[in-house]
Write a protein that holds these residues in place. Structure first.
Motif, PDB file in Angstrom:
ATOM      1  N   SER A  18     -10.661  11.069   9.186  1.00 12.58           N
ATOM      2  CA  SER A  18     -10.133  11.036   7.824  1.00 12.58           C
ATOM      3  C   SER A  18      -8.682  11.496   7.887  1.00 12.58           C
ATOM      4  O   SER A  18      -8.375  12.476   8.575  1.00 12.58           O
ATOM      5  CB  SER A  18     -10.915  11.979   6.901  1.00 12.58           C
ATOM      6  OG  SER A  18     -12.228  11.513   6.731  1.00 12.58           O
ATOM      7  N   CYS A  19      -7.805  10.782   7.179  1.00 12.82           N
ATOM      8  CA  CYS A  19      -6.377  11.100   7.228  1.00 12.82           C
ATOM      9  C   CYS A  19      -5.784  11.138   5.825  1.00 12.82           C
ATOM     10  O   CYS A  19      -6.279  10.491   4.902  1.00 12.82           O
ATOM     11  CB  CYS A  19      -5.615  10.040   8.027  1.00 12.82           C
ATOM     12  SG  CYS A  19      -6.039   9.990   9.772  1.00 12.82           S
ATOM     13  N   THR A  20      -4.681  11.866   5.707  1.00  6.63           N
ATOM     14  CA  THR A  20      -3.897  11.837   4.487  1.00  6.63           C
ATOM     15  C   THR A  20      -3.557  10.386   4.188  1.00  6.63           C
ATOM     16  O   THR A  20      -3.197   9.629   5.100  1.00  6.63           O
ATOM     17  CB  THR A  20      -2.600  12.661   4.679  1.00  6.63           C
ATOM     18  OG1 THR A  20      -2.962  13.997   5.022  1.00  6.63           O
ATOM     19  CG2 THR A  20      -1.746  12.648   3.428  1.00  6.63           C
ATOM     20  N   ARG A  21      -3.672   9.996   2.936  1.00  8.50           N
ATOM     21  CA  ARG A  21      -3.405   8.597   2.569  1.00  8.50           C
ATOM     22  C   ARG A  21      -1.975   8.208   2.932  1.00  8.50           C
ATOM     23  O   ARG A  21      -1.050   8.987   2.798  1.00  8.50           O
ATOM     24  CB  ARG A  21      -3.634   8.392   1.061  1.00  8.50           C
ATOM     25  CG  ARG A  21      -5.086   8.410   0.663  1.00  8.50           C
ATOM     26  CD  ARG A  21      -5.292   8.118  -0.817  1.00  8.50           C
ATOM     27  NE  ARG A  21      -4.424   8.871  -1.709  1.00  8.50           N
ATOM     28  CZ  ARG A  21      -4.620  10.145  -2.056  1.00  8.50           C
ATOM     29  NH1 ARG A  21      -5.648  10.803  -1.592  1.00  8.50           N
ATOM     30  NH2 ARG A  21      -3.796  10.749  -2.878  1.00  8.50           N
ATOM     31  N   GLY A  22      -1.843   6.977   3.430  1.00 10.83           N
ATOM     32  CA  GLY A  22      -0.519   6.412   3.677  1.00 10.83           C
ATOM     33  C   GLY A  22       0.035   6.647   5.063  1.00 10.83           C
ATOM     34  O   GLY A  22       1.130   6.174   5.369  1.00 10.83           O
ATOM     35  N   LEU A  23      -0.670   7.368   5.930  1.00  4.10           N
ATOM     36  CA  LEU A  23      -0.180   7.560   7.296  1.00  4.10           C
ATOM     37  C   LEU A  23      -0.468   6.315   8.128  1.00  4.10           C
ATOM     38  O   LEU A  23      -1.349   5.525   7.802  1.00  4.10           O
ATOM     39  CB  LEU A  23      -0.870   8.764   7.941  1.00  4.10           C
ATOM     40  CG  LEU A  23      -0.662  10.120   7.280  1.00  4.10           C
ATOM     41  CD1 LEU A  23      -1.436  11.201   8.031  1.00  4.10           C
ATOM     42  CD2 LEU A  23       0.816  10.465   7.219  1.00  4.10           C
ATOM     43  N   VAL A  29      -8.564  -0.586  17.385  1.00  4.90           N
ATOM     44  CA  VAL A  29      -8.073   0.075  16.174  1.00  4.90           C
ATOM     45  C   VAL A  29      -8.744  -0.588  14.974  1.00  4.90           C
ATOM     46  O   VAL A  29      -8.671  -1.804  14.814  1.00  4.90           O
ATOM     47  CB  VAL A  29      -6.538  -0.022  16.069  1.00  4.90           C
ATOM     48  CG1 VAL A  29      -6.045   0.567  14.755  1.00  4.90           C
ATOM     49  CG2 VAL A  29      -5.880   0.681  17.244  1.00  4.90           C
ATOM     50  N   PRO A  30      -9.410   0.210  14.162  1.00  4.31           N
ATOM     51  CA  PRO A  30     -10.193  -0.355  13.065  1.00  4.31           C
ATOM     52  C   PRO A  30      -9.358  -0.641  11.832  1.00  4.31           C
ATOM     53  O   PRO A  30      -8.222  -0.200  11.714  1.00  4.31           O
ATOM     54  CB  PRO A  30     -11.187   0.757  12.762  1.00  4.31           C
ATOM     55  CG  PRO A  30     -10.380   1.998  13.014  1.00  4.31           C
ATOM     56  CD  PRO A  30      -9.514   1.657  14.213  1.00  4.31           C
ATOM     57  N   THR A  31      -9.973  -1.348  10.919  1.00  8.28           N
ATOM     58  CA  THR A  31      -9.381  -1.526   9.606  1.00  8.28           C
ATOM     59  C   THR A  31      -9.422  -0.185   8.892  1.00  8.28           C
ATOM     60  O   THR A  31     -10.435   0.507   8.925  1.00  8.28           O
ATOM     61  CB  THR A  31     -10.190  -2.560   8.790  1.00  8.28           C
ATOM     62  OG1 THR A  31     -10.177  -3.787   9.497  1.00  8.28           O
ATOM     63  CG2 THR A  31      -9.619  -2.745   7.410  1.00  8.28           C
ATOM     64  N   LYS A  32      -8.328   0.168   8.282  1.00  7.45           N
ATOM     65  CA  LYS A  32      -8.283   1.406   7.516  1.00  7.45           C
ATOM     66  C   LYS A  32      -9.093   1.209   6.243  1.00  7.45           C
ATOM     67  O   LYS A  32      -8.930   0.217   5.550  1.00  7.45           O
ATOM     68  CB  LYS A  32      -6.839   1.756   7.167  1.00  7.45           C
ATOM     69  CG  LYS A  32      -6.697   2.908   6.172  1.00  7.45           C
ATOM     70  CD  LYS A  32      -5.252   3.259   5.883  1.00  7.45           C
ATOM     71  CE  LYS A  32      -4.573   2.199   5.075  1.00  7.45           C
ATOM     72  NZ  LYS A  32      -3.202   2.536   4.704  1.00  7.45           N
ATOM     73  N   SER A  33      -9.968   2.157   5.954  1.00  4.39           N
ATOM     74  CA  SER A  33     -10.634   2.172   4.653  1.00  4.39           C
ATOM     75  C   SER A  33      -9.766   3.030   3.757  1.00  4.39           C
ATOM     76  O   SER A  33      -9.696   4.254   3.930  1.00  4.39           O
ATOM     77  CB  SER A  33     -12.042   2.760   4.760  1.00  4.39           C
ATOM     78  OG  SER A  33     -12.855   1.926   5.541  1.00  4.39           O
ATOM     79  N   ALA A  34      -9.045   2.386   2.843  1.00  4.87           N
ATOM     80  CA  ALA A  34      -8.071   3.082   2.016  1.00  4.87           C
ATOM     81  C   ALA A  34      -8.749   4.046   1.056  1.00  4.87           C
ATOM     82  O   ALA A  34      -9.756   3.720   0.430  1.00  4.87           O
ATOM     83  CB  ALA A  34      -7.231   2.084   1.234  1.00  4.87           C
ATOM     84  N   GLY A  35      -8.202   5.232   0.983  1.00  2.00           N
ATOM     85  CA  GLY A  35      -8.691   6.235   0.054  1.00  2.00           C
ATOM     86  C   GLY A  35      -8.183   5.965  -1.350  1.00  2.00           C
ATOM     87  O   GLY A  35      -7.452   5.003  -1.597  1.00  2.00           O
ATOM     88  N   THR A  36      -8.572   6.805  -2.257  1.00  2.00           N
ATOM     89  CA  THR A  36      -8.135   6.670  -3.646  1.00  2.00           C
ATOM     90  C   THR A  36      -7.174   7.797  -3.985  1.00  2.00           C
ATOM     91  O   THR A  36      -7.302   8.908  -3.464  1.00  2.00           O
ATOM     92  CB  THR A  36      -9.334   6.715  -4.612  1.00  2.00           C
ATOM     93  OG1 THR A  36     -10.034   7.953  -4.423  1.00  2.00           O
ATOM     94  CG2 THR A  36     -10.278   5.556  -4.362  1.00  2.00           C
TER      95      THR A  36
END
Length: 172
Positions: free
Chosen positions: A67-72, A115-122
């Protein structure tokens, strides 16, 4: 006259209560964010068995989620700290593959992950009147780590198990 002055006093009191005044004070709210990625689901150990001179490869796999900070835009790489280990890095571009090799019990093994597809957070949002807001969610990356021991290898040493600690590194 007394009646008139009481009525005048009542009107003065009523008019002063009817015109309320307000005062405001402006201020800044500031935040210093330290972006981060963390392991959400740790990879299980990958256990393989191999018989010397096998005609087929031995394979195994493990899944992990970050899990990462959004937008990295993180990069992924296997470590090279294990004896005889090598690695290639891949940027955050979906579909790129990272690879690594190592030697264990005299057997060459390979590691790979795509490298996977990023599942974008909200995004976080404020609620009306200071209630009902949302804290938002992180961007997530789920990877499958594949391991293989190619066929036809002799190996070295007595029969038995050996392990080598390996690490998947995400740089953000």
């Amino acid at each position: 006259m007394k009646k008139l002055s009481l009525i005048a006093a009542a009107l003065v009191l009523a008019s002063s209560g009817a015109s309320a005044a307000s005062v405001s004070d402006s201020f800044d709210v500031s935040v210093t964010l330290t972006s981060a990625c963390s392991v959400t689901t740790a990879a299980a150990d990958i256990a393989m068995t191999y018989t010397a001179f096998a005609l087929v490869a031995s394979t195994g796999s493990a899944n992990t989620t970050f899990s990462c900070t959004r937008g990295l835009t993180p990069t992924f790489q296997f470590d090279t700290a294990a004896a005889g280990a090598t690695s290639s890095a891949a940027d955050g571009t979906v579909g790129n593959t990272i690879t690594s090799e190592g030697v264990l019990k005299g057997l060459l093994y390979t590691l790979s992950a795509t490298v996977p597809t990023k599942s974008a957070g909200t995004a976080a949002s404020a609620g009306a009147g200071g209630t009902g807001g949302s804290i938002g969610t992180a961007d997530t990356y789920s990877l499958t780590i594949n391991a293989a021991i190619p066929a036809g290898q002799a190996g070295s040493g007595a029969s038995g198990a050996a392990n080598q600690a390996r690490t998947l590194i995400i740089t953000y």
